[in-house]
Design a protein around this motif. Structure first.
Motif, PDB file in Angstrom:
ATOM      1  N   UNK A   9      30.247  32.462   0.327  1.00 22.27           N
ATOM      2  CA  UNK A   9      29.569  31.991  -0.874  1.00 22.27           C
ATOM      3  C   UNK A   9      30.648  31.713  -1.909  1.00 22.27           C
ATOM      4  N   UNK A  10      30.745  30.484  -2.364  1.00 22.26           N
ATOM      5  CA  UNK A  10      31.812  30.126  -3.303  1.00 22.26           C
ATOM      6  C   UNK A  10      31.717  30.937  -4.598  1.00 22.26           C
ATOM      7  N   UNK A  11      30.522  31.383  -4.967  1.00 22.17           N
ATOM      8  CA  UNK A  11      30.374  32.154  -6.213  1.00 22.17           C
ATOM      9  C   UNK A  11      30.949  33.561  -6.105  1.00 22.17           C
ATOM     10  N   UNK A  19      35.471  25.687  -7.909  1.00 23.31           N
ATOM     11  CA  UNK A  19      35.022  24.315  -8.110  1.00 23.31           C
ATOM     12  C   UNK A  19      33.511  24.260  -7.915  1.00 23.31           C
ATOM     13  N   UNK A  20      32.857  23.568  -8.824  1.00 30.22           N
ATOM     14  CA  UNK A  20      31.416  23.387  -8.776  1.00 30.22           C
ATOM     15  C   UNK A  20      31.103  21.968  -8.338  1.00 30.22           C
ATOM     16  N   UNK A  21      30.299  21.823  -7.303  1.00 24.42           N
ATOM     17  CA  UNK A  21      29.771  20.522  -6.908  1.00 24.42           C
ATOM     18  C   UNK A  21      28.594  20.240  -7.843  1.00 24.42           C
ATOM     19  N   UNK A  23      26.098  18.264 -10.775  1.00 20.15           N
ATOM     20  CA  UNK A  23      25.458  16.972 -10.984  1.00 20.15           C
ATOM     21  C   UNK A  23      25.996  16.428 -12.305  1.00 20.15           C
ATOM     22  N   UNK A  24      25.813  15.168 -12.553  1.00 17.34           N
ATOM     23  CA  UNK A  24      26.464  14.538 -13.703  1.00 17.34           C
ATOM     24  C   UNK A  24      26.001  15.091 -15.045  1.00 17.34           C
ATOM     25  N   UNK A  25      24.839  15.711 -15.103  1.00 21.06           N
ATOM     26  CA  UNK A  25      24.347  16.249 -16.374  1.00 21.06           C
ATOM     27  C   UNK A  25      25.155  17.455 -16.840  1.00 21.06           C
ATOM     28  N   UNK A  26      25.833  18.117 -15.912  1.00 17.45           N
ATOM     29  CA  UNK A  26      26.569  19.368 -16.174  1.00 17.45           C
ATOM     30  C   UNK A  26      25.657  20.509 -16.605  1.00 17.45           C
ATOM     31  N   UNK A  27      24.364  20.363 -16.461  1.00 16.22           N
ATOM     32  CA  UNK A  27      23.435  21.362 -16.981  1.00 16.22           C
ATOM     33  C   UNK A  27      22.791  22.209 -15.893  1.00 16.22           C
ATOM     34  N   UNK A  28      23.404  22.266 -14.741  1.00 21.19           N
ATOM     35  CA  UNK A  28      22.853  23.064 -13.650  1.00 21.19           C
ATOM     36  C   UNK A  28      21.942  22.229 -12.787  1.00 21.19           C
ATOM     37  N   UNK A  29      21.521  22.800 -11.700  1.00 19.37           N
ATOM     38  CA  UNK A  29      20.653  22.087 -10.762  1.00 19.37           C
ATOM     39  C   UNK A  29      20.432  22.937  -9.545  1.00 19.37           C
ATOM     40  N   UNK A  30      20.403  22.315  -8.393  1.00 21.70           N
ATOM     41  CA  UNK A  30      20.197  23.038  -7.148  1.00 21.70           C
ATOM     42  C   UNK A  30      21.507  23.295  -6.440  1.00 21.70           C
ATOM     43  N   UNK A  32      24.940  24.439  -4.838  1.00 21.65           N
ATOM     44  CA  UNK A  32      26.107  25.122  -5.399  1.00 21.65           C
ATOM     45  C   UNK A  32      26.023  25.147  -6.923  1.00 21.65           C
ATOM     46  N   UNK A  33      25.647  24.026  -7.520  1.00 20.90           N
ATOM     47  CA  UNK A  33      25.572  23.922  -8.978  1.00 20.90           C
ATOM     48  C   UNK A  33      24.632  24.976  -9.561  1.00 20.90           C
ATOM     49  N   UNK A  34      23.445  25.080  -9.005  1.00 27.41           N
ATOM     50  CA  UNK A  34      22.486  26.071  -9.487  1.00 27.41           C
ATOM     51  C   UNK A  34      22.978  27.494  -9.293  1.00 27.41           C
ATOM     52  N   UNK A  35      23.593  27.750  -8.132  1.00 34.74           N
ATOM     53  CA  UNK A  35      24.110  29.093  -7.846  1.00 34.74           C
ATOM     54  C   UNK A  35      25.207  29.479  -8.828  1.00 34.74           C
ATOM     55  N   UNK A  36      26.101  28.557  -9.139  1.00 33.52           N
ATOM     56  CA  UNK A  36      27.182  28.847 -10.091  1.00 33.52           C
ATOM     57  C   UNK A  36      26.615  29.131 -11.476  1.00 33.52           C
ATOM     58  N   UNK A  37      25.675  28.326 -11.920  1.00 34.35           N
ATOM     59  CA  UNK A  37      25.080  28.556 -13.239  1.00 34.35           C
ATOM     60  C   UNK A  37      24.301  29.879 -13.280  1.00 34.35           C
ATOM     61  N   UNK A  38      23.551  30.187 -12.231  1.00 36.88           N
ATOM     62  CA  UNK A  38      22.777  31.441 -12.212  1.00 36.88           C
ATOM     63  C   UNK A  38      23.700  32.652 -12.216  1.00 36.88           C
ATOM     64  N   UNK A  39      24.685  32.646 -11.331  1.00 36.23           N
ATOM     65  CA  UNK A  39      25.563  33.809 -11.206  1.00 36.23           C
ATOM     66  C   UNK A  39      26.545  33.908 -12.365  1.00 36.23           C
ATOM     67  N   UNK A  40      26.999  32.764 -12.867  1.00 37.27           N
ATOM     68  CA  UNK A  40      27.985  32.759 -13.947  1.00 37.27           C
ATOM     69  C   UNK A  40      27.405  33.097 -15.304  1.00 37.27           C
TER      70      UNK A  40
END
Length: 170
Positions: A9-11, A19-21, A23-30, A32-40
């Protein structure tokens, strides 16, 4: 630069930068992006919102990279990069290579010695996994950097033997 491939798990990687894969909004998503935002935690989102307000009002362009705090992750920074959506009719490989090159450039600017990468674009963006692995490892190997160690973190344990073979052949 030493390159490693691991299943995990990269987190959870204890490195200078994750490194976060994104989305262009930078506001989280599903994914890897969602996992990084949730855990971070909310610190990452706050810095991403500030980046959107200051420089990336239309979002982070595909292939580019930018850093924020890592919040509660076991790293100092998160380097956000937006991978291309796979297309069978349009060659977007250059953008995928740019994700890795630009993430390493940002890592160099930060002074990061160790960086953990997910397999960019190989999730919901549909890039074929084996091709994504070859491109990721080839780009990491070919990109000049002051980073001491890059780790490609594979979420699916079934992809690790293939990645190990590709890495051995580089």
């Amino acid at each position: 630069m030493r390159i490693e491939v691991v299943h995990g798990d990269v987190t959870e990687q204890r490195v200078d930068a994750i490194v976060n894969a994104a989305n262009s909004s930078l506001l989280g998503g599903g994914g890897v992006d969602g996992a990084i935002h949730r855990r971070g935690g909310p610190e990452i989102l706050a810095e991403c919102r500030a980046l959107r307000a200051a420089k990336y009002g239309r979002g982070l362009p595909t292939g580019q990279a930018v850093a924020t705090t890592a919040g509660r992750l076991p790293a100092r920074w998160v380097i956000h990069t937006v991978g291309p959506v796979y297309s069978g009719t349009e060659d977007r490989a250059g953008l995928l290579h740019d994700c890795y090159r630009n993430a390493l450039r940002v890592a160099d600017e930060l002074g990061a010695a160790t960086v953990a990468f997910p397999l960019v674009s190989a999730g919901v963006y549909g890039w074929p996994v084996e091709d994504a692995i070859r491109r990721a490892l080839g780009t990491l190997r070919a990109t000049p950097s002051t980073v001491d160690m890059s780790r490609l973190v594979l979420f699916d344990p079934g992809t690790l033997p293939y990645a190990e073979r590709v890495l051995a052949d580089l």
